[in-house]
Design an enzyme around this catalytic site. Structure first.
Site, PDB file in Angstrom:
ATOM      1  N   ASN A 390      32.586 -63.918  42.277  1.00 50.95           N
ATOM      2  CA  ASN A 390      33.347 -63.471  41.115  1.00 50.95           C
ATOM      3  C   ASN A 390      34.815 -63.888  41.219  1.00 50.95           C
ATOM      4  O   ASN A 390      35.238 -64.851  40.588  1.00 50.95           O
ATOM      5  CB  ASN A 390      33.212 -61.960  40.938  1.00 50.95           C
ATOM      6  CG  ASN A 390      33.728 -61.493  39.593  1.00 50.95           C
ATOM      7  OD1 ASN A 390      34.464 -62.203  38.921  1.00 50.95           O
ATOM      8  ND2 ASN A 390      33.364 -60.299  39.193  1.00 50.95           N
ATOM      9  N   ASP A 391      35.572 -63.181  42.048  1.00 49.44           N
ATOM     10  CA  ASP A 391      37.008 -63.456  42.120  1.00 49.44           C
ATOM     11  C   ASP A 391      37.325 -64.911  42.460  1.00 49.44           C
ATOM     12  O   ASP A 391      38.319 -65.449  41.996  1.00 49.44           O
ATOM     13  CB  ASP A 391      37.662 -62.557  43.184  1.00 49.44           C
ATOM     14  CG  ASP A 391      37.634 -61.097  42.761  1.00 49.44           C
ATOM     15  OD1 ASP A 391      37.656 -60.833  41.541  1.00 49.44           O
ATOM     16  OD2 ASP A 391      37.589 -60.228  43.649  1.00 49.44           O
ATOM     17  N   VAL A 392      36.456 -65.534  43.258  1.00 51.19           N
ATOM     18  CA  VAL A 392      36.768 -66.888  43.748  1.00 51.19           C
ATOM     19  C   VAL A 392      36.680 -67.957  42.666  1.00 51.19           C
ATOM     20  O   VAL A 392      37.025 -69.109  42.905  1.00 51.19           O
ATOM     21  CB  VAL A 392      35.866 -67.283  44.939  1.00 51.19           C
ATOM     22  CG1 VAL A 392      36.096 -66.337  46.103  1.00 51.19           C
ATOM     23  CG2 VAL A 392      34.405 -67.314  44.544  1.00 51.19           C
TER      24      VAL A 392
END
Lengths: 466, 96
Positions: A390-392
């Site tokens: 997700n964040d990456v």
């Protein structure tokens, strides 16, 4: 046969060189296994040279300890699931820490009995005990967080850093007092407080920062070994401890850089919580103007693609989707689709976690690329498939200076023609930051368990024929 | 030069070796790196053996030593074997 101390010292030197070759082997997967054998040889030589030296005279406890340790270690190594590697590593770190504490106390008892105590030695003993004790309890807490025995959410309260600093100073003060006076009460209280610091140092760090915690504790376990080397005047322990200590420190640095955060920020920052599970994923998605897609849509795009890039994250590990991914990769490759995997340095719960899981599923390592190698390829990819990450891949890291993850290097999945996100719910990533990629024109979300979804894709690909 | 200073020399120079060797490790093998460093930090077993095997060591020192030997051996065996198991999984693409 008894080795002279000079012969023993030469054996230790050879052993240290073998350990360096062992680590050198990890430069490439092709040479890595040979490197590991060098490591084993180095360890065998070091143990043999110690046992044959003049100092070791009674063997009963030693044989019992090594035998029991060999059995337990072998069972652990053979049985552990690859997804549980971070837990095993945390457990092993705790053992090194506790062993260092025990060796230091044992050394103190032996030296006291022989009347050989002096302030320098007692200072070194204090250092060994403090570092070992912090490594031990810190690793136990890390293990608990990874295993889900205790909440992964950061535990924070006001005045926490001040309290930690006070305990730290008190511990050091007691260590100095012990070194100067040999006071037993100081030694005992110092040891106790060092155990406490290990706990208070790790509880404020959130579950998302596990790769950093693991690397940090890896480093501590090295310094603990080095401190033991100082107390025993043993250069082999000092060399190995320093190298391991640096290894963990470098990994911590790499992990922090990959999140654009400083180590200070990770240790004291504590972001990331377990809160915010989504209720009705589809409804929430629609509300937010996010497209959701069926498995068939994604398959339709992938089977005619020239290039598909898959971005795995911790969600893939949780769902154990790596084997299904391998099957999908083969089906796509049979249709002349180029399939690559893109790995962000902090994907997963420890450094390199994703690479091991993909290797476990027999996915060749030449198809698995690091962030810097693959980022230029997204623009020419037809499909980017995000599996449990997700964040990456969040473009907010590049475009939104107010975002907590601003400045973090990301995988540029959004540049692919189509982006498919496999997600269980609309819940945000560990940083708690909303993912801007969800709202991009070319992005669709496929809701469901990652493994089930991939298996659905495999079935659709086998069914073939559009 | 006193022994403690020699030890300090060895320590500082080893830090540099560590720095250069570890930067050479490919990121794909960072998990095996952590496992391998785990195994080799089991080198504290040498300290544990010296404490336990000392002639005339008191029984409390012997018990401390025994547990240290036990824990360090778990590291040595567990660490090297699990590293070996992981590394065996890394394969090249046969098709290429």
């Amino acid at each position: 046969m008894e080795l002279s101390s000079n012969t023993q010292a030469i054996a230790y030197l050879v052993s240290a060189v073998l350990f360096i070759f062992a680590l050198k082997g990890l430069t490439h997967p092709a040479s890595a296994r040979k490197g590991n054998y060098y490591g084993m040889a180095g360890m065998a030589l070091a143990i043999a040279a110690t046992l044959m030296g003049a100092e070791v005279q009674s063997y009963g406890f030693i044989i019992a300890g090594v035998a029991a340790g060999a059995v337990i270690g072998t069972i652990l190594a053979m049985r552990v699931e690859m997804t549980a590697m971070p837990q095993l590593v945390a457990a092993l770190h705790s053992f090194v820490g506790l062993a260092a504490v025990l060796v230091a106390i044992g050394t103190y008892l032996n030296k006291a009995a022989a009347g050989q105590l002096n302030p320098v030695l007692m200072g070194e003993l204090s250092a060994g005990i403090i570092i070992g004790a912090i490594t031990f309890t810190g690793s136990v807490i890390a293990f608990g967080k990874l295993q889900g025995l205790i909440s992964g959410a950061p535990v924070k309260f006001s005045g926490q850093h001040l309290l930690n600093a006070l305990i730290g100073l008190l511990t050091l003060g007691l260590g100095v007092h012990f070194a100067m006076t040999g006071n037993m009460a100081s030694l005992a209280l110092m040891t106790l407080l060092a155990f406490v610091i290990g706990v208070t140092l790790i509880i404020p760090i959130g579950g998302a920062d596990m790769p950093v915690i693991i690397s940090m504790l890896n480093s501590y376990s090295g310094w603990a070994a080095a401190a033991t080397g100082f107390t025993l005047g043993n250069n082999l322990l000092i060399i190995v401890g320093a190298i391991v200590g640096f290894s963990g420190a470098i990994l911590s640095y790499i992990m922090c850089r990959a999140m654009n955060r400083s180590i200070i920020n990770v240790v004291f920052g504590g972001f990331g919580s377990d809160a915010g599970a989504g209720e009705s994923a589809g409804a929430q998605a629609a509300e937010k103007g996010v497209k959701s897609a069926a498995v068939e849509d994604a398959v339709y795009w992938m089977e005619d693609a020239n290039k598909v890039i898959i971005i795995p994250g911790y969600g893939m590990a949780v769902a154990q989707a790596q084997h299904a991914l391998k099957e999908m990769m083969e089906l796509l490759e049979a249709r002349e689709v180029e399939v690559k995997f893109a790995i962000h340095p902090v994907a997963g719960r420890m450094p390199g976690h994703m690479n091991v899981l993909l290797a476990e599923a027999d996915i060749p390592y030449d198809n698995v690329l690091e962030m810097d190698e693959i980022n230029s390829e997204f623009a020419t990819a037809d499909v980017a498939l995000v599996v449990g990450a997700n964040d990456v891949v969040n473009p907010a890291a590049k475009s939104d200076p107010s975002s907590p993850i601003y400045g973090m290097p990301i995988l540029e999945a959004g540049k692919a023609r189509q982006v498919y996100f496999l997600k269980r719910s609309m819940r945000p990533g560990y940083s708690g930051v909303n993912n801007l990629l969800f709202y991009q024109e070319n992005t669709s979300l496929v809701f469901g368990d990652a493994k089930d979804t991939i298996e659905g894709m495999v079935t659709a690909l086998k069914g073939g024929g559009h | 030069m006193p022994d403690t200073l020699v030890a300090l020399y060895v320590f500082v120079l080893s830090c540099f070796i560590g720095y250069w060797v570890i930067w050479g490790v490919t990121p794909a093998l960072h998990t095996p790196l952590v496992a391998l460093t785990n195994a080799i930090s089991g080198i504290v077993i040498v300290g544990a053996l010296l404490v336990t095997g000392l002639e005339g060591a008191g029984s409390s020192a012997e018990i401390m030593g025994f547990f240290a030997v036990l824990l360090a051996s778990i590291n040595v065996f567990g660490g090297f074997l699990v590293t070996n198991r992981m590394l065996a999984m890394f394969k090249k693409d046969k098709k290429k």
